[in-house]
Motif scaffolding. Structure first.
Motif, mmCIF file in Angstrom:
data_model
loop_
_atom_site.group_PDB
_atom_site.id
_atom_site.type_symbol
_atom_site.label_atom_id
_atom_site.label_comp_id
_atom_site.label_asym_id
_atom_site.label_seq_id
_atom_site.Cartn_x
_atom_site.Cartn_y
_atom_site.Cartn_z
ATOM 1 N N PHE A 50 10.072 -71.223 43.350
ATOM 2 C CA PHE A 50 11.192 -70.530 43.971
ATOM 3 C C PHE A 50 11.725 -69.436 43.056
ATOM 4 C CE2 PHE A 50 11.105 -74.725 45.901
ATOM 5 C CZ PHE A 50 11.208 -74.418 47.237
ATOM 6 N N SER A 69 15.018 -73.506 40.993
ATOM 7 C CA SER A 69 15.287 -74.728 41.762
ATOM 8 C C SER A 69 14.883 -76.010 41.039
ATOM 9 C CB SER A 69 14.564 -74.700 43.109
ATOM 10 O OG SER A 69 15.053 -73.648 43.866
ATOM 11 N N ARG A 77 -6.726 -57.495 31.109
ATOM 12 C CA ARG A 77 -5.800 -57.502 29.979
ATOM 13 C C ARG A 77 -4.859 -56.333 30.159
ATOM 14 N NH1 ARG A 77 -9.222 -58.680 25.142
ATOM 15 N NH2 ARG A 77 -7.806 -57.227 24.141
ATOM 16 N N LEU A 92 -3.144 -54.307 28.465
ATOM 17 C CA LEU A 92 -3.243 -53.025 27.780
ATOM 18 C C LEU A 92 -4.513 -52.270 28.174
ATOM 19 C CD1 LEU A 92 -1.882 -53.955 24.273
ATOM 20 C CD2 LEU A 92 -0.755 -52.731 26.119
ATOM 21 N N MET A 114 -2.606 -59.613 22.105
ATOM 22 C CA MET A 114 -3.614 -58.570 22.158
ATOM 23 C C MET A 114 -4.193 -58.338 20.771
ATOM 24 S SD MET A 114 -3.541 -57.734 25.310
ATOM 25 C CE MET A 114 -2.631 -58.790 26.399
ATOM 26 N N ASN A 115 -5.496 -58.144 20.721
ATOM 27 C CA ASN A 115 -6.127 -58.027 19.407
ATOM 28 C C ASN A 115 -6.120 -56.607 18.859
ATOM 29 O OD1 ASN A 115 -6.670 -60.706 19.569
ATOM 30 N ND2 ASN A 115 -8.651 -60.388 20.567
ATOM 31 N N MET A 116 -6.246 -55.643 19.783
ATOM 32 C CA MET A 116 -6.337 -54.266 19.315
ATOM 33 C C MET A 116 -5.037 -53.804 18.687
ATOM 34 S SD MET A 116 -8.340 -51.844 21.872
ATOM 35 C CE MET A 116 -7.103 -52.153 23.101
ATOM 36 N N LEU A 171 -2.303 -51.312 18.159
ATOM 37 C CA LEU A 171 -1.886 -50.212 19.014
ATOM 38 C C LEU A 171 -1.575 -48.976 18.193
ATOM 39 C CD1 LEU A 171 0.488 -51.449 21.767
ATOM 40 C CD2 LEU A 171 -1.598 -50.132 21.991
ATOM 41 N N ASP A 203 18.450 -75.037 47.907
ATOM 42 C CA ASP A 203 17.268 -75.118 47.037
ATOM 43 C C ASP A 203 16.792 -76.552 46.878
ATOM 44 O OD1 ASP A 203 17.542 -72.449 46.652
ATOM 45 O OD2 ASP A 203 18.569 -72.621 44.729
ATOM 46 N N VAL A 226 13.231 -78.157 47.831
ATOM 47 C CA VAL A 226 12.376 -78.902 46.910
ATOM 48 C C VAL A 226 12.001 -80.246 47.533
ATOM 49 C CG1 VAL A 226 12.323 -80.096 44.692
ATOM 50 C CG2 VAL A 226 13.251 -77.791 44.829
#
Lengths: 264, 297
Positions: free
Chosen positions: A83, A87, A233, A235, B1-3, B5, B194, B198
């Motif tokens: 939800f 919830s 991924r 990036l 992330m491995n690279m 930046l 809610d 549920v």
């Protein structure tokens, strides 16, 4: 062959007294097993109503939902929902919230020890095992959504329904959760139907994006395939031409052809 | 992330500090400071009530010391009732008993009436909260009956039971039940959609829904009702006992009035107040325990 999950000519009209509001009009959509489909549209277009119909929480006025060629018209753990506002039950710990679902769904098929292991397994899947004894009030918004996701996954649903699950989170937390959802989808290959209003989220996560026109009487305007290889991924994908093209298409749909006209 | 930046930039060379660096002095005696704060915290809470009580007693003493005053000063109250204070357990048969016995008789009546009211009140409140039909049918009756003063029920219950003891318990019951019913009903009604969703996705049955969602969700409201209820019960018992007689703090006060033992009345009032306070704290404590602190205090 019929789709795994089929939304078949769904119309939804809300009636209050003499006033009738047509929310959804003739929604037909097939989703294959293991597919990740997003529904995107401006707020108020009936996205959540559509998800509730699939979940069985709301009945369609005309048409219906077929899961594995069988009609579903009431809620059930085979279509678990994450939800929008998590919830979780505030008086239960994270573990007990998930365990409640596990106990209910697997009462006949799993022993106590197995149910405990299964609960922990799902908490580990969303990286929440370390916070299992915390109550919802003691954890952050992102963690609550993770716990909600664990609860839904623990039901082993045929279709996982996500109702703007990251809408209320900050951008960084949202990105983390999106990565988690992608990783889980990669691992479990579950069928997912997600409601969102975030274009990047839709393109990054989905195999297909269903774009809805503005209400009243919203319909499916366009369906876009996202032919990006998985695993994706963030990036790498962000600079790929396919990603940018898809993103452009959705943005054009939302902001040019079906611009949201706010009530004055 | 491995690279990576961004290429890591070369770290700039730090210029030598030109100003003299003073080391921070270690905190002096951390324990003593903490103790001092603790003492001050306690003092902040304890000193004002002590001051107010002292001033009140002093003013009372001065006002009632004059000859011909109708009420005794605190010094005389203490003097007159010293025997009752030091020996609350005496029992000379009949109604001539120590205050402990009177208070315990009253507490027993309250306990029976209140427990009954809790059970019936929560059950009726759940019914009214859950079923629109029951609410439409019962709510008008509740709204009218709850305004009836507790003592107005006494003659009717005496007529029905023909006995003081059950009549007093009934008066407690009928006094305490309304806030319990009404708060429980509100709590049940306010269960968020809610939680219903549920429960529906999990396909909880009625029994599971009641224990796993309804009761915990409504618990803060239910305990608010229970707290108001215990307060009202204790309010009603004194008046009821004055009328029905027998052992009990209400009768003790009435008896003291008839024998012009005003000091005894004052002592009894003090006890009634203290016990009412303790009862309230007990219910509040149970509420915190059960609802994990989510109930309003």
């Amino acid at each position: 062959m019929m789709a795994y999950l089929k939304l078949d000519h769904i119309d939804k009209t809300f009636t209050r007294g003499a006033l009738e509001t047509e929310v959804l009009k003739d929604i037909t959509l097939g989703i294959e097993k293991g597919e990740f489909v997003s529904i995107i549209g401006h707020s108020g277009c009936g996205k959540t109503t559509l998800l509730n119909i699939v979940a069985g929480l709301t009945r369609a006025t005309i048409g219906g939902v077929l899961l594995e060629e069988r009609e579903v018209d009431e809620p059930g753990p085979d279509r678990a929902v994450v939800f929008q506002n998590h919830s979780l039950l505030p008086w239960l710990t994270v573990y007990d919230n998930v365990r409640l679902a596990v106990d209910k769904v697997f009462s006949a098929t799993k022993s106590r020890v197995e149910r405990r292991a299964w609960t922990m397994h799902n908490l580990e899947l969303v990286q929440m095992a370390y916070a299992k004894d915390k109550r919802p009030a003691e954890i952050s918004g992102g963690m609550k959504q993770r716990a909600g996701l664990a609860r839904a996954l623990a039901m082993e649903p045929k279709v996982l329904l996500l109702d703007e699950p990251f809408g209320a989170l900050d951008a960084l937390t949202r990105a983390h959760l999106q990565d988690s959802v992608m990783a889980i989808h990669q691992k479990l290959r579950n069928t997912v139907l997600m409601i969102t209003h975030d274009v990047d989220e839709a393109v990054l996560l989905s195999d297909r994006i269903v774009m809805m026109t503005n209400g009243p009487a919203a319909r499916i305007g366009e369906v876009l395939d996202v032919p990006l290889a998985r695993p994706r991924r963030r990036l790498d994908v962000a600079s790929s031409p396919t990603y940018l093209k898809c993103r452009q298409r959705v943005l054009e749909f939302l902001y040019e052809r079906h611009r949201f006209i706010e009530a004055a | 992330m491995n690279m990576p930046l961004v290429k890591a930039e070369p770290t700039p060379v730090m210029p030598a500090p030109t100003a003299k660096v003073l080391p921070l002095e270690p905190k002096r005696n951390a324990l003593a400071t903490r103790l001092a704060t603790r003492v001050r915290d306690v003092a902040i809470r304890v000193v004002p009530p002590i001051v107010v009580i002292t001033v009140t007693l002093l003013v009372w003493e001065l006002l009632c010391r004059r000859a011909g005053s109708t009420l005794p000063p605190p010094s005389r109250v203490l003097d007159d009732t010293w025997e009752l204070i030091v020996d609350p357990f005496f029992d000379r048969g009949g109604l001539d008993k120590g205050l402990f016995w009177h208070l315990s008789a009253s507490l027993q009546r309250v306990a029976s009436g209140y427990l009954l009211a809790s059970l019936v009140g929560v059950a009726l409140g759940t019914l009214v909260g859950q079923s629109t039909w029951a609410m439409r049918g019962l709510d008008p009756i509740f709204q009218v009956l709850r305004t009836v003063p507790p003592l107005a029920w006494l003659p009717l219950s005496l007529a029905a039971f023909r006995n003081g003891q059950p009549s007093a318990i009934f008066v407690i019951f009928i006094t305490a039940i309304w806030p319990i019913i009404i708060n429980t009903a509100v709590g049940i009604r306010n269960i968020p959609q809610d939680y219903h969703n549920v429960a529906r996705v999990l396909r909880l049955n009625h029994f599971e829904f009641f224990w796993k969602i309804m009761v915990p969700s409504a618990a803060p409201y239910i305990f608010t009702g229970l707290r108001i209820g215990i307060g009202l019960s204790w309010l009603a018992i004194v008046a009821a006992e004055m009328l029905i007689g027998g052992v009990g703090i209400g009768f003790f006060i009435w008896d003291a009035w008839n024998s012009s033992h005003i000091s005894e009345i004052i002592l009894a009032l003090l006890y009634v107040g203290l016990i009412g306070f303790v009862l309230d704290r007990i219910v509040a404590g149970i509420a915190t325990l059960v609802t994990h602190g989510t109930a309003a205090n």
